[in-house]
Enzyme design. Structure first.
Site, mmCIF file in Angstrom:
data_model
loop_
_atom_site.group_PDB
_atom_site.id
_atom_site.type_symbol
_atom_site.label_atom_id
_atom_site.label_comp_id
_atom_site.label_asym_id
_atom_site.label_seq_id
_atom_site.Cartn_x
_atom_site.Cartn_y
_atom_site.Cartn_z
ATOM 1 N N SER A 173 1.005 -1.210 0.107
ATOM 2 C CA SER A 173 -0.040 -0.010 0.054
ATOM 3 C C SER A 173 0.858 1.121 0.029
ATOM 4 O O SER A 173 2.049 1.181 0.316
ATOM 5 C CB SER A 173 -0.862 0.138 1.212
ATOM 6 O OG SER A 173 -1.261 -1.184 1.604
ATOM 7 N N ASP A 245 5.885 -8.227 12.904
ATOM 8 C CA ASP A 245 6.044 -9.606 13.142
ATOM 9 C C ASP A 245 4.826 -9.860 14.165
ATOM 10 O O ASP A 245 4.984 -9.891 15.314
ATOM 11 C CB ASP A 245 7.329 -9.792 13.799
ATOM 12 C CG ASP A 245 7.446 -11.269 14.661
ATOM 13 O OD1 ASP A 245 7.032 -12.040 13.821
ATOM 14 O OD2 ASP A 245 8.088 -11.255 15.349
ATOM 15 N N ASP A 248 5.034 -16.240 14.795
ATOM 16 C CA ASP A 248 6.377 -16.997 15.009
ATOM 17 C C ASP A 248 6.208 -18.347 14.719
ATOM 18 O O ASP A 248 5.191 -19.047 15.141
ATOM 19 C CB ASP A 248 6.990 -16.635 16.275
ATOM 20 C CG ASP A 248 7.238 -15.168 16.178
ATOM 21 O OD1 ASP A 248 8.186 -14.502 15.630
ATOM 22 O OD2 ASP A 248 6.648 -14.387 17.371
#
Length: 683
Positions: A173, A245, A248
């Site tokens: 974007s 993040d 995981d």
């Protein structure tokens, strides 16, 4: 008497003092539904009806996938999707999310589902027979779909990780927020410009929602019952995919039927499920699925056949839809941030502007609190045999990188880390955990974005739209000044002719740009990571990397690219739009824009076609340019049109505007809408 009767016909059942007596949808010439609800629940019902009218077959397929039953409804090709959805626990968790909703908002979800079901019942001839198997829809389906889209497509992408497809589409974007001090009009402005695939669950649905307490315009991801990017009379926001993040991967050490954790063997949680798969003769085959979970989360077979457990943020945050809804109802920064601080939205940068002149950038998301490791460490597979790597909390709102009203007067994000949102820089990455966001090179697209904002001290509304459509290749400015002189010294006449083409090229990817095709083919022949004499430098983020590291190899690559271009298209200076086409359904127009890695702000990613041309896969999708004047000024475009139903006239009907680098005026007053009215439905 006659005048009064005509006026009643024109305004329908709207009364500015008492509101609406009925709920209606006014459809304009581009298939945008303007929903007028007599109350919020009725608006949700009408929104479900409208989405079904525009995208019925698609959203039923998406809801079927979110249930983990698409194979049962649609056949073998959906089996991997069902395995992913069931393994991640989406259907069961969606039920718990539904039960956790605010009772009033739960009614809104039920109303949206009822709108879908009623439309399908009354217009059964408009819906594919196969898709009808998913009906009826309920509020749980909406939450399962939302969870699949946000947590298990955007946060963690199954298409690459779990092998559901060979290549995951890119998602990205652009977003701008411009303060009054940097605006020619003295009003704050906002640019919304997501880049998503032009298909499937990534499609945007442009809508105007009005009910008591809300008058919001924007776009929802198809099948989602609230607007995700929107503005009202007071404020607006857009999202960009951030360097976040949010999940995981833990490599498990198998032992004695379980896995090792802190020196002991733990047993997996194991559940056996049966998937039904529709066969060619319409019978159902049973497929056993064994779902395993470790203390970290669901277990899959990762790359290199490793046993990996996934830990994903946001699974205990069930109220993202209500948060988006309340963001759209906010009337000032305080109300808007009150909604944001709930942190129900698991990721996405927020760029915000309002009528009072505030602009804001928030690196939004649920960021795990880690005791060790930087962003790169957590981007890989981490050891799952120790509690030292197992996170249990996420950062609160006040820990997230946030910029409000910077001295520069502008904010931008083009999927770069938050540190480069404005210049001079306001955020110091040293003051944040090293895992919060990477300190990676600023992409050429982000550099072009920041330069356009920084180089114009007083940006008008029309200039913002012009800059939005910029196809200038920042990468060309870094390499051509060295490549061209070296190429002109070559003994190879083809290389010298190629240099002449690049010299006269305007360094843009407009439809009539001659040289852009040659340059893009040359870039595909070199290794950009090894091509620069000067690498990217955090202290000079807008001018590095720069220069050719190996001119000889660059000339060799130019020869190879020129050979292909001339052989394939008959000329080295073939226009960009002759090779790169806006092909969508039966439409075929010259394209402008290209790969963001070339430093183009107007992004289109293409795939080759059988005739040697290229057609768009993803890129500029929904675009909105807003100026917070009084009244608000806004223009927008949904590139591929606002419908996918086979008989709709709005499939690709905005591509001609796209090809001309134009936006449409946003219609928000009833007078404007009535002047462009195609159909009125009273529900």
């Amino acid at each position: 008497m006659i005048f009064s009767f005509i006026l009643t016909l024109l305004v329908g059942s709207y009364n500015p003092t008492f509101g609406l007596r009925t709920t209606e949808i006014l459809w304009d010439t581009y298939g945008i539904p303007h929903v007028y609800g007599k109350d919020a629940q009725s608006a949700f019902y009408a929104f479900g009806w409208a989405q079904m009218q525009s995208h019925g077959n698609l959203i039923l397929r998406l809801y079927g996938q979110a249930r983990g039953r698409a194979g049962e409804y649609f056949g073998e090709k959906y089996l991997k999707s069902d395995q992913w959805v069931r393994t991640m626990g989406i259907p069961v968790r969606a039920r718990s999310w539904y039960n956790a909703q605010n009772p009033k908002f739960r009614q809104y979800l039920d109303a949206f589902a009822a709108g879908i079901n009623t439309y399908a019942q009354q217009h059964a001839d408009q819906i594919d027979e196969e898709a009808k198997a998913v009906l009826p829809i309920n509020g749980v389906d909406l939450l399962a779909h939302t969870q699949r889209v946000l947590n298990f497509t955007f946060v963690v992408d199954p298409r690459d990780l779990a092998g559901i497809s060979d290549k995951a589409p890119s998602v990205g974007s652009n977003g701008w927020a411009i303060a009054p001090a940097h605006s020619a009009s003295g009003n704050a402005m906002l640019l919304a410009n997501p880049h998503l695939p032009w298909s499937n669950l990534f499609l945007w649905y442009e809508t105007h929602l009005t009910a008591p307490g809300i008058n919001t315009y924007g776009a929802a991801l198809v099948g989602v019952p609230v607007l995700a990017i929107a503005f009202n009379d007071y404020l607006g926001w857009t999202h960009t995919v951030n360097t976040h993040d949010g999940w995981d991967a833990y490599e498990l050490t198998l032992s004695d039927g379980g896995y090792r954790f802190d020196g002991k063997v733990k047993a997996f949680e194991t559940e056996e499920q049966i998937l039904k798969v529709k066969q060619n003769d319409a019978t159902l085959r049973s497929e056993k699925l064994v779902v395993k979970r470790s203390i970290h989360g669901p277990v899959i077979k990762g790359k290199d056949n490793k046993t990996v457990a996934l830990r994903v943020v946001g699974l205990d945050h069930p109220n993202v839809l209500e948060q988006w809804w309340d963001m759209g109802r906010a009337t000032n920064l305080t109300e808007f941030e009150t909604a944001l601080k709930r942190l129900q939205l698991p990721m996405f940068t927020v760029l915000y502007a309002d009528r009072e002149g505030h602009i804001m950038h928030l690196f939004n998301g649920l960021v795990p609190v880690h005791s060790q490791g930087d962003f790169e460490y957590w981007s890989g597979i981490v050891p799952g045999n120790t509690s030292t790597t197992l996170w249990t909390k996420t950062h609160p709102y006040h820990d997230l990188p946030r910029v409000l009203d910077p001295p520069s007067g502008w904010l931008q994000n083009a999927n770069d880390p938050p540190w480069t949102t404005t210049f001079p820089q306001v955020l110091n990455p040293d003051k944040y955990p090293s895992y919060m966001a990477p300190r990676s090179p600023m992409s050429f697209r982000a550099q072009r974005s920041a330069k356009m904002l920084a180089e114009d001290e007083q940006i008008s509304f029309q200039e913002m739209i012009k800059y939005k459509h910029s196809t200038r290749m920042e990468l060309a400015d870094r390499l051509l000044d060295e490549l061209i002189p070296v190429a002109r010294e070559s003994n190879n006449s083809l290389v010298r002719r190629a240099a002449d083409v690049l010299q006269t090229w305007d360094r843009q990817a407009d439809a009539n740009s001659r040289g852009a095709v040659l340059f893009s083919f040359w870039v595909n022949k070199i290794d950009l990571d090894e091509s620069f004499a000067i690498p990217w430098n955090e202290k000079s983020p807008l001018t590095t990397p720069d220069g050719l590291a190996d001119p000889k190899n660059a000339v060799t690559a130019l020869n190879a690219a020129a050979t292909i271009v001339e052989k394939s298209y008959g000329a080295l200076d073939v226009p960009w739009g002759e090779v790169f086409r806006l092909r969508y359904q039966k439409i075929d127009l010259p394209a402008n824009g290209g790969d963001g890695n070339l430093g183009i702000f107007r992004v289109l990613d293409f795939a080759p076609t059988s005739d040697g041309r290229f057609a768009p896969l993803e890129g500029d999708s929904y675009v909105a340019a807003i100026e917070f004047s009084n009244p608000v000024k806004a223009m927008a475009l949904t590139s591929y049109g606002n419908a996918t139903q086979p008989k709709s006239q709005h499939i690709g009907d905005q591509l001609k505007l796209f090809a001309r680098k134009e936006l449409r005026q946003v219609l928000r007053t009833r007078q404007e809408i009535q002047a462009n009215l195609v159909k009125r439905e009273v529900l």
